[in-house]
Design an enzyme around this catalytic site. Structure first.
Site, short mmCIF file in Angstrom:
data_model
loop_
_atom_site.label_atom_id
_atom_site.label_comp_id
_atom_site.label_asym_id
_atom_site.label_seq_id
_atom_site.Cartn_x
_atom_site.Cartn_y
_atom_site.Cartn_z
N TYR A 144 -22.76 -28.62 -22.10
CA TYR A 144 -23.82 -28.61 -23.11
C TYR A 144 -23.27 -28.40 -24.52
O TYR A 144 -23.95 -28.70 -25.50
CB TYR A 144 -24.85 -27.51 -22.79
CG TYR A 144 -25.63 -27.74 -21.50
CD1 TYR A 144 -25.34 -28.83 -20.68
CD2 TYR A 144 -26.63 -26.88 -21.09
CE1 TYR A 144 -26.04 -29.05 -19.50
CE2 TYR A 144 -27.33 -27.09 -19.91
CZ TYR A 144 -27.03 -28.17 -19.12
OH TYR A 144 -27.71 -28.38 -17.96
N LYS A 195 -17.08 -26.98 -8.50
CA LYS A 195 -16.86 -28.30 -7.89
C LYS A 195 -15.36 -28.56 -7.99
O LYS A 195 -14.90 -29.54 -8.58
CB LYS A 195 -17.70 -29.34 -8.66
CG LYS A 195 -17.74 -30.71 -8.06
CD LYS A 195 -18.61 -30.80 -6.82
CE LYS A 195 -18.56 -32.21 -6.25
NZ LYS A 195 -19.09 -32.31 -4.89
N ASP A 228 -22.67 -28.66 -4.55
CA ASP A 228 -23.60 -29.46 -3.74
C ASP A 228 -24.01 -28.69 -2.48
O ASP A 228 -25.18 -28.69 -2.07
CB ASP A 228 -23.00 -30.84 -3.39
CG ASP A 228 -21.52 -30.81 -3.09
OD1 ASP A 228 -20.89 -29.74 -3.27
OD2 ASP A 228 -20.97 -31.84 -2.68
N ASP A 252 -27.84 -24.07 -14.68
CA ASP A 252 -29.13 -24.57 -15.15
C ASP A 252 -29.92 -25.13 -13.98
O ASP A 252 -31.10 -24.81 -13.76
CB ASP A 252 -28.86 -25.66 -16.21
CG ASP A 252 -30.10 -26.04 -17.00
OD1 ASP A 252 -31.16 -25.42 -16.78
OD2 ASP A 252 -30.01 -26.96 -17.82
N ASP A 256 -33.05 -23.13 -11.56
CA ASP A 256 -34.40 -23.68 -11.42
C ASP A 256 -34.76 -23.90 -9.95
O ASP A 256 -35.90 -23.69 -9.54
CB ASP A 256 -34.53 -25.01 -12.19
CG ASP A 256 -35.02 -24.78 -13.62
OD1 ASP A 256 -34.85 -23.64 -14.12
OD2 ASP A 256 -35.57 -25.72 -14.23
#
Ligand code: NAD
Length: 366
Positions: A144, A195, A228, A252, A256
């Site tokens: 970001y 990851k 994942d 992020d 959620d």
């Protein structure tokens, strides 16, 4: 009498509605606990654009700088959606605020009370005790903020956009330190999500987390999981995590998802702690609900104020050192939400009580 000096940035749509109720709860608690509230309201987001021409007015930044913490509502909505992306309230207010105060550690409790387990999309027999986990998200690094961040037209006429994912070892170490503090206060279990099978930043992340925990917190049971798989495990069995820590974008998305499995956005609070200390020597922080401005229900008096009230409780805990008072507010919210379906309804998107009545129930339980 201890004075709590904080900035109140209510924002847009339901932001001011739920903030009014959180302040009413804080006023009540302050009277009970003999605390003095010294808060200043300031515009942010769409309100900043409308009243000052920008989403994060200079006067608002100044108010925050003169405070020991920021109690934040939420920003954005259809009224400002047609603005260029860089001027949109979320991007032009929240991201710069995080950067300005180096709010690098986002702490998000994922809490679903046992009594309301059926509000989760997960079968209630899988979560007989509800859900009680914590997501720690790195907030000022990664994709970001990394540069370059560009969109260019190539010589062949095609258009190409670039975002850059960057992490420094020192950025990873400071978020792990926050995660360790949180894990120590709970079950001493920490899962680091990355990851590392694909991303260079994740290879550095995994090595740094492993070395830092081994050196500074050998009592913490550390595990690693690919993002994942973590996304899948969160819906399979969320309580296998106690505390998980991850980089900005993964956090992020996973936070959620966590909010969804916990049943209601209207119940989830968050704390974003900075590198700096406030005038009390405690972490400067920004405290806000997990949800957005909910334009679909704004003005109807039905938004759930609990996330905002719980965010105020986190502010008391982290930025003012008032852990017992924060725990009292959290217990009052739990009592209000779980005692009787009338108040339980609004918490989970079936509004029947109203924003003010919900806060009244919290105050009555205090
Ligand atoms: P949202 O979180 O505002 O709403 C999603 C759904 O959850 C809606 O149905 C809404 O009614 C419900 N909801 C959210 N909070 C609730 C509450 N307290 N009580 C009851 N129901 C609640 O997400 P969205 O609709 O995607 O976004 C709306 C606006 O909010 C957008 O402009 C978005 O950019 C902004 N937003 C801001 C923040 C922030 O300020 N940190 C975060 C997320 C979204």
């Amino acid at each position: 009498m201890p004075t709590l000096k904080f900035a109140v940035l209510a924002g847009d749509y339901i932001g001011p509605e739920v903030m009014t109720e959180a302040l009413r709860v804080l006023d009540h608690v302050a009277r009970q606990e003999n605390l003095k509230l010294d808060y200043k309201l300031a515009d942010v987001g769409g309100a900043g654009i409308d009243n000052h021409g920008k989403a994060l007015p200079d006067s608002t930044v100044k108010t925050c700088e003169q405070s020991d913490a920021i109690l934040f509502g939420s920003v954005g909505g259809p009224k400002w959606e047609k603005l260029p992306p860089k001027e949109q309230p979320e991007r032009a207010a929240l991201l710069p605020l995080r950067k300005h105060f180096t709010l690098f550690a986002n702490i998000r409790p994922g809490l679903l009370y046992r009594e309301l387990a059926d509000a989760s999309p997960i079968k209630s027999e899988r979560i007989p005790d509800g859900i009680d986990i914590v997501c720690i998200r790195e907030l000022t690094g990664g994709l970001y903020f990394g540069q370059p961040k560009t969109t260019t037209t190539l010589p062949d006429g095609d258009v190409q956009s670039v975002d850059t994912m960057v992490y420094r070892k020192s950025e990873i170490e400071r978020i792990v330190a926050t995660a360790i503090t949180t894990a120590r206060a709970r079950k001493k279990k920490l899962c680091s999500v990355d990851k590392a099978n694909v991303l260079e930043t994740s290879v550095l992340w995994r090595k740094t987390v492993t070395d830092y925990v081994a050196k500074n917190a050998p009592e913490i049971e550390l595990s690693h999981m690919y993002v994942d798989n973590a996304a899948m495990q969160l819906v399979r069995n969320p309580n296998q995590f106690d505390v998980f820590v991850t980089e900005n974008m993964f956090g992020d998305i996973l936070s959620d998802e966590m909010a969804c499995v916990c049943g209601s956005l209207g119940m989830l609070s968050s704390a974003s702690l900075g590198a700096g200390k406030n005038s009390l020597g405690l972490p400067f922080g920004l405290y806000e609900p997990a949800g957005g401005t909910a334009p679909d229900i704004a003005g109807k008096g039905i938004a759930n104020p609990c996330a905002q009230i719980l965010s105020a409780a986190l502010m008391l805990r982290f930025s003012f050192g008032l852990d017992k008072v924060a725990t009292r507010i959290e217990a009052a919210v739990k009592k209000a939400v779980t005692s009787g379906t009338r108040t339980g309804d609004i918490a989970f998107g079936r509004p029947s009580v109203g924003t003010k009545a919900m806060a009244d129930a919290v105050i009555a339980a205090l």
